[in-house]
Motif scaffolding. Structure first.
Motif: not given
Length: 274
Positions: A174-191, A199-204
């Motif tokens: 069910d919906r409540r069984d869905i855990p928080a996710l991890i996204t691969f090839f997502a070049p997100v950083s924290v300033g 940073n799109e240059a972080g994946r090719r």
């Protein structure tokens, strides 16, 4: 001009940083092993060990079972894309991927070769045994109908939240069984100011990651644009998913020995026979 409120905020941030570093030093009973550089793009798989190959179209999802010792290669063979992943223990789906513990226990949100993904029971679900990208997001989550509507014209478009709901229902969950996710090839950083940046240059094209299953798993992947991806058009590329038999980990396996936290996680796995 510096105000008393600004000074108080800066002092609070500094104190929180001090406490974090103290806890980190206390939690790491021995110095972690240095992690290697990114894997070389084009690293071949042994054809004899390949079990199944699937092409996940842009916007769609795929669910598969992995047995302990199997591995899953996610590859950007058709151009850049982002792949969200959730996972459950196949024997007891109440145990699921926990990205918060994955980040917290390893004292890093930077996922790369040598890191592991923890369940909410303190066990290791997946090990990153190869990784050419090293730009993955364990913080911001996936797209939903509202985020797509705010970003793209001519919708509606498929999104990760709805994909995961459909996958869960098909798996008897069910919906409540869905855990928080991890996204691969997502070049997100924290300033420095705590803001997320892309940073799109972080994946090719050609990037890949190999994930070794450390217990029997049900895994769902969603191939939808990340909500922070600034591309104006909804145009996710297909992603290749290959299930294969991974080499048996030796006593010096990087993922099993990189940190004391990983050692403990694998001890917890051993308690249930993995």
């Amino acid at each position: 001009m510096t105000t008393p409120e600004t000074t108080t905020i800066q002092q609070t941030i500094a104190e929180n940083r001090r406490r974090y570093e103290a806890l980190k030093a206390q939690g790491q009973e021995h110095a972690p092993r240095a992690l290697p550089p990114p894997s070389v793009r084009g690293l071949p798989l042994d054809e004899a060990e390949i079990l199944h190959t699937e092409t996940i179209p842009g916007g769609w999802y795929w669910t598969t079972e992995l047995h302990a010792g199997d591995a899953l290669r996610l590859a950007l063979d058709h151009g850049p894309s982002s792949v969200a992943l959730v996972a459950w223990n196949a024997a007891d789906t109440s145990e699921r991927l926990n990205y918060a513990d994955t980040v917290k226990v390893q004292w890093s949100a930077a996922l790369r070769k040598g890191r592991v993904l923890f369940s909410d029971m303190g066990r290791v679900m997946l090990s990153l045994i190869e990784d050419s990208c090293c730009a993955h997001d364990a913080l911001t989550g996936g797209s939903n109908a509202a985020s797509n509507a705010a970003r793209y014209a001519k919708g509606p478009h498929r999104n990760t939240r709805d994909n995961l709901v459909l996958a869960a229902l098909k798996a008897g969950l069910d919906r409540r069984d869905i855990p928080a996710l991890i996204t691969f090839f997502a070049p997100v950083s924290v300033g420095a100011e705590g803001r997320f940046t892309w940073n799109e240059a972080g994946r090719r094209a050609g990037d890949f990651v190999d994930l070794r299953a450390e217990m029997d798993l049900v895994v769902t992947l969603s191939n939808c644009p990340h909500p922070l991806d600034p591309a104006p058009d909804y145009a996710p590329n297909p992603v290749t998913a290959t299930r294969f038999r991974a080499p048996h980990p030796g006593p010096d396996d990087l993922c099993r020995t990189a940190t004391i936290e990983a050692v403990r996680g694998f001890s917890n796995n051993a308690a249930i026979g993995f």
